[in-house]
Design a protein around this motif. Structure first.
Motif, PDB file in Angstrom:
ATOM      1  N   MET A   1      73.045  71.037  21.809  1.00 13.77           N
ATOM      2  CA  MET A   1      72.898  72.302  22.505  1.00 13.77           C
ATOM      3  C   MET A   1      72.493  71.993  23.948  1.00 13.77           C
ATOM      4  SD  MET A   1      70.220  75.454  21.723  1.00 13.77           S
ATOM      5  CE  MET A   1      70.136  74.981  20.046  1.00 13.77           C
ATOM      6  N   ASP A   2      73.183  72.640  24.884  1.00 16.27           N
ATOM      7  CA  ASP A   2      72.845  72.394  26.284  1.00 16.27           C
ATOM      8  C   ASP A   2      71.762  73.365  26.757  1.00 16.27           C
ATOM      9  OD1 ASP A   2      74.055  74.844  26.915  1.00 16.27           O
ATOM     10  OD2 ASP A   2      75.913  73.922  27.600  1.00 16.27           O
ATOM     11  N   ASN A   3      71.303  73.150  27.981  1.00 18.88           N
ATOM     12  CA  ASN A   3      70.193  73.950  28.519  1.00 18.88           C
ATOM     13  C   ASN A   3      70.539  75.426  28.651  1.00 18.88           C
ATOM     14  OD1 ASN A   3      68.405  71.836  28.662  1.00 18.88           O
ATOM     15  ND2 ASN A   3      68.884  71.333  30.786  1.00 18.88           N
ATOM     16  N   LYS A   4      71.794  75.734  28.987  1.00 15.74           N
ATOM     17  CA  LYS A   4      72.188  77.133  29.132  1.00 15.74           C
ATOM     18  C   LYS A   4      72.115  77.852  27.790  1.00 15.74           C
ATOM     19  CE  LYS A   4      75.055  76.589  33.198  1.00 15.74           C
ATOM     20  NZ  LYS A   4      76.376  76.728  33.798  1.00 15.74           N
ATOM     21  N   GLU A   5      72.575  77.185  26.738  1.00 10.45           N
ATOM     22  CA  GLU A   5      72.486  77.778  25.405  1.00 10.45           C
ATOM     23  C   GLU A   5      71.027  77.974  24.995  1.00 10.45           C
ATOM     24  OE1 GLU A   5      76.050  76.540  22.498  1.00 10.45           O
ATOM     25  OE2 GLU A   5      74.974  74.831  23.389  1.00 10.45           O
ATOM     26  N   LEU A   6      70.214  76.985  25.261  1.00 12.60           N
ATOM     27  CA  LEU A   6      68.793  77.060  24.929  1.00 12.60           C
ATOM     28  C   LEU A   6      68.118  78.212  25.682  1.00 12.60           C
ATOM     29  CD1 LEU A   6      66.557  75.837  23.249  1.00 12.60           C
ATOM     30  CD2 LEU A   6      66.151  74.203  25.088  1.00 12.60           C
ATOM     31  N   ASP A   7      68.495  78.402  26.947  1.00 17.28           N
ATOM     32  CA  ASP A   7      67.955  79.517  27.733  1.00 17.28           C
ATOM     33  C   ASP A   7      68.303  80.864  27.094  1.00 17.28           C
ATOM     34  OD1 ASP A   7      66.776  77.845  29.582  1.00 17.28           O
ATOM     35  OD2 ASP A   7      68.400  78.037  31.054  1.00 17.28           O
ATOM     36  N   ILE A   8      69.511  81.000  26.588  1.00 17.17           N
ATOM     37  CA  ILE A   8      69.925  82.244  25.939  1.00 17.17           C
ATOM     38  C   ILE A   8      69.084  82.488  24.685  1.00 17.17           C
ATOM     39  CG2 ILE A   8      71.812  83.354  24.645  1.00 17.17           C
ATOM     40  CD1 ILE A   8      73.717  82.042  26.743  1.00 17.17           C
ATOM     41  N   TYR A   9      68.873  81.435  23.897  1.00 18.64           N
ATOM     42  CA  TYR A   9      68.041  81.575  22.693  1.00 18.64           C
ATOM     43  C   TYR A   9      66.601  81.923  23.047  1.00 18.64           C
ATOM     44  CZ  TYR A   9      71.904  79.879  19.875  1.00 18.64           C
ATOM     45  OH  TYR A   9      73.123  79.755  19.243  1.00 18.64           O
ATOM     46  N   ARG A  10      66.107  81.361  24.126  1.00 20.06           N
ATOM     47  CA  ARG A  10      64.747  81.691  24.565  1.00 20.06           C
ATOM     48  C   ARG A  10      64.651  83.166  24.959  1.00 20.06           C
ATOM     49  NH1 ARG A  10      64.482  76.346  27.812  1.00 20.06           N
ATOM     50  NH2 ARG A  10      63.357  75.002  26.381  1.00 20.06           N
ATOM     51  N   MET A  11      65.657  83.650  25.673  1.00 18.95           N
ATOM     52  CA  MET A  11      65.659  85.053  26.085  1.00 18.95           C
ATOM     53  C   MET A  11      65.744  85.971  24.867  1.00 18.95           C
ATOM     54  SD  MET A  11      68.048  84.808  29.468  1.00 18.95           S
ATOM     55  CE  MET A  11      67.879  86.512  29.968  1.00 18.95           C
ATOM     56  N   ARG A  12      66.572  85.619  23.907  1.00 25.46           N
ATOM     57  CA  ARG A  12      66.664  86.403  22.674  1.00 25.46           C
ATOM     58  C   ARG A  12      65.317  86.438  21.956  1.00 25.46           C
ATOM     59  NH1 ARG A  12      72.196  84.203  19.830  1.00 25.46           N
ATOM     60  NH2 ARG A  12      73.699  85.285  21.179  1.00 25.46           N
ATOM     61  N   ALA A  13      64.686  85.281  21.882  1.00 18.71           N
ATOM     62  CA  ALA A  13      63.392  85.188  21.199  1.00 18.71           C
ATOM     63  C   ALA A  13      62.338  86.026  21.920  1.00 18.71           C
ATOM     64  CB  ALA A  13      62.939  83.730  21.104  1.00 18.71           C
ATOM     65  N   GLU A  14      62.374  86.038  23.243  1.00 17.38           N
ATOM     66  CA  GLU A  14      61.413  86.829  24.010  1.00 17.38           C
ATOM     67  C   GLU A  14      61.559  88.320  23.694  1.00 17.38           C
ATOM     68  OE1 GLU A  14      60.005  87.675  28.617  1.00 17.38           O
ATOM     69  OE2 GLU A  14      61.875  86.590  28.270  1.00 17.38           O
ATOM     70  N   VAL A  15      62.798  88.795  23.617  1.00 18.82           N
ATOM     71  CA  VAL A  15      63.032  90.205  23.284  1.00 18.82           C
ATOM     72  C   VAL A  15      62.584  90.489  21.855  1.00 18.82           C
ATOM     73  CG1 VAL A  15      64.824  91.947  22.903  1.00 18.82           C
ATOM     74  CG2 VAL A  15      64.871  90.532  24.970  1.00 18.82           C
ATOM     75  N   ALA A  16      62.945  89.592  20.927  1.00 17.48           N
ATOM     76  CA  ALA A  16      62.573  89.794  19.526  1.00 17.48           C
ATOM     77  C   ALA A  16      61.056  89.780  19.350  1.00 17.48           C
ATOM     78  CB  ALA A  16      63.216  88.718  18.647  1.00 17.48           C
ATOM     79  N   GLN A  17      60.376  88.871  20.027  1.00 10.33           N
ATOM     80  CA  GLN A  17      58.917  88.810  19.931  1.00 10.33           C
ATOM     81  C   GLN A  17      58.273  90.042  20.546  1.00 10.33           C
ATOM     82  OE1 GLN A  17      58.186  85.056  21.848  1.00 10.33           O
ATOM     83  NE2 GLN A  17      58.116  83.934  19.905  1.00 10.33           N
ATOM     84  N   ALA A  18      58.842  90.526  21.642  1.00  9.90           N
ATOM     85  CA  ALA A  18      58.272  91.698  22.309  1.00  9.90           C
ATOM     86  C   ALA A  18      58.323  92.923  21.414  1.00  9.90           C
ATOM     87  CB  ALA A  18      59.007  91.969  23.622  1.00  9.90           C
ATOM     88  N   ILE A  19      59.416  93.095  20.731  1.00 13.60           N
ATOM     89  CA  ILE A  19      59.554  94.289  19.884  1.00 13.60           C
ATOM     90  C   ILE A  19      58.948  94.061  18.501  1.00 13.60           C
ATOM     91  CG2 ILE A  19      61.811  93.854  18.830  1.00 13.60           C
ATOM     92  CD1 ILE A  19      62.514  96.755  19.728  1.00 13.60           C
ATOM     93  N   GLY A  20      58.634  92.813  18.179  1.00 21.62           N
ATOM     94  CA  GLY A  20      58.207  92.449  16.838  1.00 21.62           C
ATOM     95  C   GLY A  20      56.732  92.638  16.537  1.00 21.62           C
ATOM     96  N   HIS A  21      56.099  93.635  17.096  1.00 21.19           N
ATOM     97  CA  HIS A  21      54.698  93.947  16.809  1.00 21.19           C
ATOM     98  C   HIS A  21      54.626  95.426  16.455  1.00 21.19           C
ATOM     99  CE1 HIS A  21      50.459  94.799  17.515  1.00 21.19           C
ATOM    100  NE2 HIS A  21      50.236  93.501  17.386  1.00 21.19           N
ATOM    101  N   PRO A  22      53.856  95.797  15.434  1.00 24.44           N
ATOM    102  CA  PRO A  22      53.822  97.215  15.016  1.00 24.44           C
ATOM    103  C   PRO A  22      53.479  98.202  16.133  1.00 24.44           C
ATOM    104  CG  PRO A  22      52.687  95.846  13.410  1.00 24.44           C
ATOM    105  CD  PRO A  22      53.021  94.954  14.567  1.00 24.44           C
ATOM    106  N   ILE A  23      52.533  97.862  16.978  1.00 20.88           N
ATOM    107  CA  ILE A  23      52.177  98.786  18.056  1.00 20.88           C
ATOM    108  C   ILE A  23      53.312  98.891  19.069  1.00 20.88           C
ATOM    109  CG2 ILE A  23      50.625  99.149  20.036  1.00 20.88           C
ATOM    110  CD1 ILE A  23      48.336  98.178  18.257  1.00 20.88           C
ATOM    111  N   ARG A  24      53.921  97.759  19.398  1.00 19.25           N
ATOM    112  CA  ARG A  24      55.026  97.801  20.356  1.00 19.25           C
ATOM    113  C   ARG A  24      56.233  98.523  19.768  1.00 19.25           C
ATOM    114  NH1 ARG A  24      52.662  92.643  21.698  1.00 19.25           N
ATOM    115  NH2 ARG A  24      54.189  91.468  20.492  1.00 19.25           N
ATOM    116  N   MET A  25      56.455  98.369  18.468  1.00 20.98           N
ATOM    117  CA  MET A  25      57.532  99.107  17.817  1.00 20.98           C
ATOM    118  C   MET A  25      57.252 100.604  17.885  1.00 20.98           C
ATOM    119  SD  MET A  25      60.458  98.702  16.153  1.00 20.98           S
ATOM    120  CE  MET A  25      60.477  97.028  15.569  1.00 20.98           C
ATOM    121  N   ALA A  26      55.998 101.005  17.682  1.00 25.54           N
ATOM    122  CA  ALA A  26      55.614 102.414  17.767  1.00 25.54           C
ATOM    123  C   ALA A  26      55.793 102.936  19.193  1.00 25.54           C
ATOM    124  CB  ALA A  26      54.181 102.604  17.291  1.00 25.54           C
TER     125      ALA A  26
END
Length: 109
Positions: A1-26
């Protein structure tokens, strides 16, 4: 996996983590109804403004919401309509999981 692909996965993870808390989901659910100030969000969630502000910062840093200064107040809204689609898709997964769980319970008697 190259750095560009890894950057995309990091960005996806950041969005998933941000929404992945009950208060933030509310918060996201509440903002589907339109722009709200911190005081309105705090009241709806029954949570301290300082706690809500921290969660709003996480959502904003992930690019899911935007803030706008309105006099003394900050008002927040969803940045993208796709955020509502994400929540809807999560709800569908939860419904499917609950349906499966009910079927398992029925088999147990």
């Amino acid at each position: 996996m190259d750095n560009k692909e890894l950057d995309i996965y990091r960005m996806r993870a950041e969005v998933a983590q941000a929404i992945g808390h009950p208060i933030r989901m509310a918060i996201v659910d509440f903002l589907k109804g339109g722009e709200q100030c911190v005081c309105e969000i705090s009241k709806k969630l029954g949570s301290q403004r300082s706690n809500v502000s921290r969660h709003l910062a996480v959502l904003q840093n992930a690019g899911l919401i935007i803030g706008r200064k309105d006099g003394l107040w900050m008002r927040y809204s969803l940045q993208y309509g796709q955020v509502e689609v994400i929540v809807k898709n999560i709800d569908e997964i939860v419904k499917d999981k609950l349906t499966q769980d009910i079927e398992i319970l029925k088999r147990l008697g």
